[in-house]
Design an enzyme around this catalytic site. Sequence first.
Site, mmCIF file in Angstrom:
data_model
loop_
_atom_site.group_PDB
_atom_site.id
_atom_site.type_symbol
_atom_site.label_atom_id
_atom_site.label_comp_id
_atom_site.label_asym_id
_atom_site.label_seq_id
_atom_site.Cartn_x
_atom_site.Cartn_y
_atom_site.Cartn_z
ATOM 1 N N PHE A 82 -2.798 11.418 2.703
ATOM 2 C CA PHE A 82 -3.951 10.552 2.946
ATOM 3 C C PHE A 82 -5.134 10.906 2.050
ATOM 4 C CE2 PHE A 82 -1.805 11.464 7.071
ATOM 5 C CZ PHE A 82 -1.029 10.330 7.097
ATOM 6 N N ARG A 122 3.377 -8.651 -6.469
ATOM 7 C CA ARG A 122 4.814 -8.637 -6.194
ATOM 8 C C ARG A 122 5.119 -7.482 -5.242
ATOM 9 N NH1 ARG A 122 9.714 -6.887 -10.263
ATOM 10 N NH2 ARG A 122 11.400 -8.046 -9.248
ATOM 11 N N THR A 182 8.838 -1.336 3.526
ATOM 12 C CA THR A 182 7.966 -0.179 3.301
ATOM 13 C C THR A 182 6.521 -0.613 3.115
ATOM 14 O OG1 THR A 182 8.480 -0.200 0.921
ATOM 15 C CG2 THR A 182 9.816 1.240 2.328
ATOM 16 N N GLU A 220 -3.838 1.917 0.362
ATOM 17 C CA GLU A 220 -5.221 2.104 0.807
ATOM 18 C C GLU A 220 -5.748 0.918 1.614
ATOM 19 O OE1 GLU A 220 -6.435 4.994 -0.094
ATOM 20 O OE2 GLU A 220 -5.535 5.550 -2.006
#
Length: 735
Positions: free
Chosen positions: A236, A626, A632, A702
């Site tokens: 992170f 894209r 995921t 993010e």
Amino acid sequence: MTTVEQQAGLVGEGVDRVDGPLKVTGAARYPNDFGFPELAHAALVRSTVSAGRISRLDTSAAQASPGVLAVITHRNAPTLGHAPDTFLSAPPPPLQDDRILHYGQDVAVVVAGTLEDATAAARRVEVDYETAEPVLDLHDPRAELLIDPYESDVVRGAAEAALASADVRFEATYTTAGNANSPLGLFTTVAAWDGDALTVHDSTQWPGGLRTALARVFGVPESGVRVLVPFVGGGFGAGLRVWPHVILAALAARTVDRPVKLVLTRPEMFTGIGHRTATEQHLKIGATQDGRLVAIDHESTTTLQMVGDNLEPCASYSATAYACPNVSTRDRQVRLNITWCNSMRGPGDAQGNFALESAMDELSYELGIDPLDLRLRNYAEIHPQLGLPWSSNALRECYEVGAERFGWARRRPEPGSMREGDWLIGYGLAGVSFFWFQKPCQATATLRADGTALVRSAVTDIGTGTYTVMTQLSAELLGLDLSQVTFELGDTDLPPGVVAGGSGLTAGLGSAVHAACRNLVRAFLDTVRDDPTSALAGCAADEVSVGRGRIHRTGSPEYGESYTDILAAHGLPELSARGASAPNDPQELGLAPAGPFGARFVEVRVDPELGLLRVARVVSVIDAGRVLNEKTATSQIIGGTVGGIGMAMFEDLITDPGSGRIANATFGDYLIPVNADVPDMQVVFVGRPDRFNPIGVKGVGEIGLVGMGAAIANAVHHATGRRIRSLPITIDQLL
């Protein structure tokens, strides 16, 4: 250019993680899982004051403790070099003098044969201090003020004059608390020397940066430093810098001439790996009666540690968020006796977005315009600062699709007008974006005689799915099945990789993989160029396609050869090619590079008698260019959303005003969202491939967090009529 036959399930679909079996069976090896023969262990001694100097340091009892091999302090530590100054500057090398700049600063490291012995001996180190009054408050007049520290301040048009003449003017101050990077895995460094050669396993998001830094700090050739990190365990942003404990582990190993492992405790994670900076932001907005923005003035002041830098502009978010002719943004920093300020998911944009999107919501009520409509009226068709067309921007579509999926039309405009039993219901939204970021990267691709491919780069996978999406991309570019491709990372002996941060890894690495695979196809064509028996003789790369393990003439699949046949015919065990990527120049392309965009729609429920706040559901519509793997990518948005809920409702680093000690440095005291706090979530991707890189991607790591603070606060206002301008939103603010 070589074309690719469509192969179902390679890119775009929700392919399962290729590293999933390793993780669920416990075979994935994280830094803490590694060791060496005769491994020693290190424990840290940290300061109990925030400012001053060490006046007495007695290590005799610790040195006499069972199993102790060394006690290293500023009195016996060698002079260490400084890591190179990059956009992610490292803290100064530890144990170089007696100064104390923050609570929890490393003052000694104890090395012993076992962790238990090292920990017990560390408690026997006696330290006295000549204390000074710490500077801990953002408004302390003694604090050093840095003006435009990033050289990112923006002046466009004449904001002050436009504000003075605007039909409607709005002004407010917003604050956000410091947040702790809280990965589940404790940060670990395992270091081993062999002469001047150093091998390190570490919880880093940037193996190449760590390698360079360690070589500089210890004055050894960079070629002899090897950093290994096949799995990180969460970062992170916390793994972006070279922290003092990493250097201390390597120093300890060199001192005792044995491999050393150093694992931070949970409280040490709160003081040793940085935190999201706290902010105070002042916003002024001018608009016409019909809701057209004419001026934005955004000033942000953020906290900063006593030495070093932290690149985290917040105010500059307002420079490009909307079509506005007159803009002034100013970022300032205030140095305090606090632990290192550091990037945390959505750095700068998360705080800046909270202020701007809260202010836009407040302006919508001042004007009597629907908050969604106000944003649509001020959509930036071109990049407001560069004046160039966006490389991609589907923000308008994000708003429209999100409003439909969420049911925004059911919203009653009056605050407090929606209720279900004892609960007040509120709808809120925020438009979101994240800055564009890309750094140079390299990769290699190798195709072997058995028809399998190995693609490699010295990057890390911090859980975002890099192993998987790069396997998918490589398979597509080479015309292979997923099972025929292995992607290798996490080793600085591989081609130089890019930092895993800033949502720039996929574009930088993916573009390098794209180049490597294209160059590998060209290498096969070069091999058969003068072969009269080959159906591909004399073919150029733009004349062929790949698929099913073969290269063939485009439009004529019967004229081609398999990779394995070409290798066998020419007696080659394998062929390899290297690829590199670097960011394009906007002026040369005539395009403004676009990061991801999105819209967050949130429903909250508030019990006005108890002050309870619950997030009931979230709809996130994201323009990520894209999408290489929808599964995921969706996971990234969901994870970021959970972090955004934490920033909005729970997370607050509390510093004792007298000592500077972080008072809630455990998971028992520092509140983070748990399963019961996480609502139903819907994630939708829209938009087209981005035109600024050859694979058309934009990062999603993010932006999943950005916008949640404002969307929740705006929903709270709609539910209660109470405007919250500080994060986190607490019970006392709602009572």
